[in-house]
Design a protein around this motif. Structure first.
Motif, PDB file in Angstrom:
ATOM      1  N   PRO A 199       0.815  -1.222   0.000  1.00  0.00           N
ATOM      2  CA  PRO A 199       0.000   0.000   0.000  1.00  0.00           C
ATOM      3  C   PRO A 199       0.842   1.263   0.000  1.00  0.00           C
ATOM      4  CG  PRO A 199       0.022  -0.958   2.190  1.00  0.00           C
ATOM      5  CD  PRO A 199       0.742  -1.926   1.293  1.00  0.00           C
ATOM      6  N   GLN A 200       2.135   1.123   0.292  1.00  0.00           N
ATOM      7  CA  GLN A 200       2.994   2.304   0.337  1.00  0.00           C
ATOM      8  C   GLN A 200       3.154   2.924  -1.049  1.00  0.00           C
ATOM      9  OE1 GLN A 200       4.085   3.303   3.244  1.00  0.00           O
ATOM     10  NE2 GLN A 200       5.100   5.128   2.454  1.00  0.00           N
ATOM     11  N   GLU A 201       2.893   2.125  -2.103  1.00  0.00           N
ATOM     12  CA  GLU A 201       3.055   2.629  -3.456  1.00  0.00           C
ATOM     13  C   GLU A 201       2.089   3.780  -3.739  1.00  0.00           C
ATOM     14  OE1 GLU A 201       2.744  -0.384  -6.362  1.00  0.00           O
ATOM     15  OE2 GLU A 201       2.823   0.982  -8.055  1.00  0.00           O
ATOM     16  N   ASN A 202       0.793   3.561  -3.450  1.00  0.00           N
ATOM     17  CA  ASN A 202      -0.191   4.619  -3.654  1.00  0.00           C
ATOM     18  C   ASN A 202       0.028   5.776  -2.692  1.00  0.00           C
ATOM     19  OD1 ASN A 202      -1.500   3.354  -5.743  1.00  0.00           O
ATOM     20  ND2 ASN A 202      -2.925   2.281  -4.402  1.00  0.00           N
ATOM     21  N   LEU A 203       0.458   5.448  -1.449  1.00  0.00           N
ATOM     22  CA  LEU A 203       0.694   6.499  -0.468  1.00  0.00           C
ATOM     23  C   LEU A 203       1.808   7.418  -0.931  1.00  0.00           C
ATOM     24  CD1 LEU A 203      -0.005   7.668   2.295  1.00  0.00           C
ATOM     25  CD2 LEU A 203       1.627   6.091   3.318  1.00  0.00           C
ATOM     26  N   ASP A 204       2.858   6.842  -1.524  1.00  0.00           N
ATOM     27  CA  ASP A 204       3.955   7.667  -2.032  1.00  0.00           C
ATOM     28  C   ASP A 204       3.475   8.594  -3.136  1.00  0.00           C
ATOM     29  OD1 ASP A 204       5.661   6.507  -0.275  1.00  0.00           O
ATOM     30  OD2 ASP A 204       6.511   5.058  -1.688  1.00  0.00           O
ATOM     31  N   ASP A 205       2.611   8.094  -4.022  1.00  0.00           N
ATOM     32  CA  ASP A 205       2.083   8.932  -5.098  1.00  0.00           C
ATOM     33  C   ASP A 205       1.258  10.083  -4.527  1.00  0.00           C
ATOM     34  OD1 ASP A 205       1.473   6.210  -7.409  1.00  0.00           O
ATOM     35  OD2 ASP A 205       3.289   7.276  -6.891  1.00  0.00           O
ATOM     36  N   ALA A 206       0.419   9.774  -3.539  1.00  0.00           N
ATOM     37  CA  ALA A 206      -0.401  10.827  -2.927  1.00  0.00           C
ATOM     38  C   ALA A 206       0.477  11.855  -2.224  1.00  0.00           C
ATOM     39  CB  ALA A 206      -1.399  10.209  -1.947  1.00  0.00           C
ATOM     40  N   ASP A 207       1.527  11.397  -1.551  1.00  0.00           N
ATOM     41  CA  ASP A 207       2.421  12.328  -0.862  1.00  0.00           C
ATOM     42  C   ASP A 207       3.143  13.240  -1.853  1.00  0.00           C
ATOM     43  OD1 ASP A 207       1.702  11.324   1.571  1.00  0.00           O
ATOM     44  OD2 ASP A 207       3.428   9.997   1.780  1.00  0.00           O
ATOM     45  N   ARG A 208       3.541  12.684  -2.986  1.00  0.00           N
ATOM     46  CA  ARG A 208       4.231  13.515  -3.984  1.00  0.00           C
ATOM     47  C   ARG A 208       3.289  14.576  -4.553  1.00  0.00           C
ATOM     48  NH1 ARG A 208       9.043  11.102  -5.806  1.00  0.00           N
ATOM     49  NH2 ARG A 208       9.349   9.004  -5.005  1.00  0.00           N
ATOM     50  N   LEU A 209       2.066  14.175  -4.812  1.00  0.00           N
ATOM     51  CA  LEU A 209       1.096  15.135  -5.339  1.00  0.00           C
ATOM     52  C   LEU A 209       0.798  16.223  -4.313  1.00  0.00           C
ATOM     53  CD1 LEU A 209      -0.885  16.078  -7.466  1.00  0.00           C
ATOM     54  CD2 LEU A 209      -2.537  14.420  -6.594  1.00  0.00           C
ATOM     55  N   ILE A 210       0.615  15.842  -3.049  1.00  0.00           N
ATOM     56  CA  ILE A 210       0.338  16.826  -2.003  1.00  0.00           C
ATOM     57  C   ILE A 210       1.529  17.773  -1.833  1.00  0.00           C
ATOM     58  CG2 ILE A 210      -0.027  17.083   0.486  1.00  0.00           C
ATOM     59  CD1 ILE A 210      -1.691  14.523   0.381  1.00  0.00           C
ATOM     60  N   SER A 211       2.745  17.214  -1.886  1.00  0.00           N
ATOM     61  CA  SER A 211       3.938  18.059  -1.767  1.00  0.00           C
ATOM     62  C   SER A 211       4.017  19.054  -2.918  1.00  0.00           C
ATOM     63  CB  SER A 211       5.187  17.176  -1.734  1.00  0.00           C
ATOM     64  OG  SER A 211       6.356  17.962  -1.692  1.00  0.00           O
ATOM     65  N   PHE A 212       3.693  18.607  -4.117  1.00  0.00           N
ATOM     66  CA  PHE A 212       3.693  19.502  -5.284  1.00  0.00           C
ATOM     67  C   PHE A 212       2.697  20.642  -5.088  1.00  0.00           C
ATOM     68  CE2 PHE A 212       1.727  20.691  -9.296  1.00  0.00           C
ATOM     69  CZ  PHE A 212       2.818  21.039 -10.064  1.00  0.00           C
TER      70      PHE A 212
END
Length: 524
Positions: free
Chosen positions: A240-253
Motif C-alpha cells: 500500500p505504500q506505493e499509492n501512499l507515495d504517489d499521494a504524498d508527492r502530489l500533495i507536496s507539489f
C-alpha cells in the motif's frame, strides 16, 4: 580556405559507398571544383578514392566513363547490390515502435527503410510517389499505445504530419501526468512474490516479518499493517505504500505551489498537525496532552483536533478525486481545441463536468492575466491596434459574420498584447488613443506614405481564433477564451505553463482551515 578531402574508400566496407560518395560531392562543391571540366573532376575522384578504387576504374568500359556522373554510376553498380524491393517492403511492414521509442525516432526509422521500397506508381503516365501514405499507415499500425492507435484508425483524412503532431501531444501529456504523480519503479525478481504477512516483495522463506510480534494483536509472523485486528478488512496484497507515495508527492507539489497549506497548528496544544490523505484530506493532531479532572487528577489524553485541508482551495465542494482534477488541468493546458471528447474518454468524465472545470480553469487564467496586466505603449513605442469579429458565416455563405467583436493591440518592441471583447467597432471604442496612424486595407496592407501596418496584430488573430472553440461557445465566456490564449502565449513552454498555472490557482483560491471539531477524546 582549404577543405580536407575524404579518406580513401575502404573496399571491404562496400556498404559505406553511398555515404563516401556524398562526402566527395560535398567536398567537390565546398572546394569550388564542381564547376571544373569533367576530366578534372574525374581525376580528382581517382586521386582521392585510393589505389584499389583506381584498379576498379580501369576495368570500366571507356564509353561509360566520359563524365563524373557516369563514373559514379559505374561505381554504384560495382559496390551496391541490386535492391530486392519485395524483401525491403517486407522489412518495412514489420517495423513496430520499440519500447521507450518516441514518435520522431519511429518515423525516422520508417522513412529510412521506405527509401528502399520504391513506393512509386508503375503507371508510365503517373509515376507519383505514395511513400507518405505508406509511412502514415505503418505508423498507426505499429504504435505501442493501442488506445491512440484506435483513435487514429477512427479518424479520417489524417496525414503523416497530423499523425505525428497528435502522437507528440500524447507523449507530452503523459510526461505532464508523470510530473504530477510519478510512479515508483519497483524492480522485482521473477522468483519473488507478494507476501501477505509483511506486504512486501521477496523470495520465499525470507520474510522480514518471520518471528516478529504484531504491534496490534501481539501475535507473531506478521506486521501490524497486514493484521486482521477487530474484524478489519484485510488490506490489498500489494504494497500500500506505493499509492501512499504517489499521494504524498502530489500533495507536496500542491503545497510548494501554494494550492494547499504547508501546515496547521493545533489550537488546543499549539503543536503542528499532521496532514492525512485518507479517508479525506485532513490536518489531524495526535499529540498527547495532560488534563486535570474534577478530582484534580491528571490524565493523559490524545488530542483529536481535526481540520479540513480543502477549504477555500481549488478542490473545495468537488466530488472528483484530487489527482483526477490535476490530471484534467494537465490535459487542459496541453491540448488545443477540440479537446472535449478526448478529455472525456481519457478521464471517464461526463460532458457537463468537463465544461464546468474548463470554465474554472479559464477563471484562473482571467485572474492571472488581470493581476499581471500593465500598460503598453508610450513615447516612441508603436502599438498596432485592430478589431476582429470572432464567429462564423451564417449558413456558410457570404462575408457577414455573426459573432463577437474583439479589440486588440500589439506592442512591436516587447511583443506584449491585449485583447478585449467589445459591443461594437465604433470610433468611441478607441477614443482613449488620441494620436494614431491608420492604414486602409482595401487599398494596401502597408501605407506607402507613413509606413504604418498591422501585420503583427493580424497574425495574432489567427492564434486567437484557434483558441476559441468552433462549437458550443458562449458570449459570456469570451473573456475566458481570450485570457486562456494570453496565458498560453505568456508561457509557451508547457512545463513553465504548468507550474505557473498552479501558482495562480494558489493565489485565486487561497487555502483556509475548516474545523471539524475541537473536542478531545481517547485516553492514552
Amino acid at each position: 580556405m582549404e577543405y580536407k578531402p575524404p579518406r580513401p574508400f575502404d573496399i571491404d566496407e562496400s556498404c559505406m559507398w553511398p555515404k563516401w560518395k556524398q562526402k566527395f560531392n560535398i567536398f567537390l562543391k565546398a572546394s569550388g571544383k564542381h564547376s571544373s571540366e569533367e576530366d578534372v573532376k574525374i581525376a580528382l575522384l581517382l586521386h582521392i578514392i585510393g589505389d584499389t578504387g583506381l584498379d576498379i576504374y580501369n576495368t570500366f568500359p571507356e564509353t561509360k566513363v566520359a563524365t563524373l556522373t557516369e563514373v559514379l554510376n559505374c561505381f554504384d553498380a560495382y559496390f551496391l547490390p541490386k535492391t530486392n524491393v519485395t524483401m525491403e517492403t517486407f522489412k518495412f511492414n514489420n517495423i513496430s515502435q520499440k519500447e521507450d521509442q518516441n514518435i520522431d525516432s519511429f518515423i525516422t526509422e520508417l522513412k529510412k527503410q521506405a527509401a528502399n521500397c520504391a513506393f512509386i506508381c508503375e503507371n508510365d503516365n503517373c509515376k507519383r510517389s505514395y511513400m507518405e501514405r505508406m509511412i502514415k499507415d505503418r505508423v498507426i499500425l505499429g504504435l505501442n499505445d493501442k488506445q491512440v492507435q484506435q483513435r487514429l484508425i477512427r479518424e479520417t483524412n489524417m496525414t503523416l504530419e497530423k499523425t505525428q503532431e497528435y502522437c507528440k501531444s500524447i507523449e507530452l501529456s503523459k510526461q505532464h501526468i508523470k510530473l504530477l504523480a510519478p510512479e515508483e519503479e519497483v524492480n522485482i525478481i521473477k522468483t519473488t512474490y507478494n507476501c501477505k504477512q509483511c506486504g512486501n516483495h521477496h523470495q520465499r522463506g525470507k520474510c522480514p516479518a518471520f518471528n516478529k510480534t504484531c504491534a496490534v494483536c501481539q501475535k507473531k509472523n506478521h506486521f501490524a499493517k497486514m493484521c486482521y485486528f477487530k474484524g478489519r478488512e484485510r488490506k490489498e496484497a500489494r504494497d500500500p505504500q506505493e499509492n501512499l507515495d504517489d499521494a504524498d508527492r502530489l500533495i507536496s507539489f500542491l503545497q510548494q505551489h501554494g494550492v494547499l497549506l504547508l501546515g496547521v497548528d493545533c489550537p488546543q496544544c499549539n503543536k503542528p498537525c499532521k496532514l492525512y490523505s485518507k479517508p479525506q484530506l485532513t490536518f489531524r493532531c495526535t499529540n498527547t496532552i495532560v488534563k486535570v479532572n474534577s478530582n484534580r487528577k491528571k490524565t493523559k489524553v490524545t488530542c483529536s483536533y481535526a481540520a479540513g485541508a480543502k477549504k477555500g482551495t481549488f478542490f473545495e465542494h468537488s466530488r472528483l478525486p484530487m489527482n483526477t482534477i490535476c490530471h484534467f488541468v494537465a490535459l487542459w493546458l496541453t491540448f488545443n481545441h477540440p479537446r472535449q471528447t478526448y478529455i472525456e474518454h481519457e478521464l471517464q468524465l461526463s460532458s457537463s463536468t468537463v465544461v464546468d472545470w474548463s470554465n474554472f480553469c479559464r477563471e484562473v487564467c482571467i485572474a492571472c492575466i488581470v493581476d499581471a496586466s500593465e500598460c503598453i505603449g508610450g513615447p516612441g513605442i508603436v502599438v498596432e491596434i485592430d478589431e476582429a469579429k470572432m464567429g462564423k458565416r451564417k449558413y456558410n455563405r457570404g462575408r457577414i459574420i455573426d459573432g463577437q467583436w474583439v479589440f486588440g493591440g500589439f506592442e512591436r518592441e516587447s511583443k506584449k498584447c491585449f485583447f478585449v471583447p467589445v459591443e461594437n467597432r465604433t470610433k468611441d471604442t478607441a477614443r482613449n488613443y488620441s494620436k494614431h496612424e491608420a492604414v486602409n486595407h482595401s487599398k494596401n496592407f502597408v501605407d506607402s506614405d507613413t509606413g504604418a501596418h498591422t501585420q503583427n496584430i493580424e497574425r495574432c488573430w489567427r492564434d486567437v481564433r484557434a483558441g476559441i472553440p468552433r462549437f458550443g461557445r458562449r458570449e459570456q465566456h469570451f473573456d475566458g477564451y481570450l485570457a486562456e490564449y494570453q496565458f498560453r502565449k505568456k508561457y509557451p513552454d508547457h512545463r513553465d505553463r504548468f507550474h505557473h498555472f498552479f501558482k495562480c490557482i494558489g493565489q485565486v483560491y487561497p487555502p483556509a482551515v475548516s474545523n471539524f471539531g475541537e473536542d478531545s477524546a481517547g485516553s492514552d
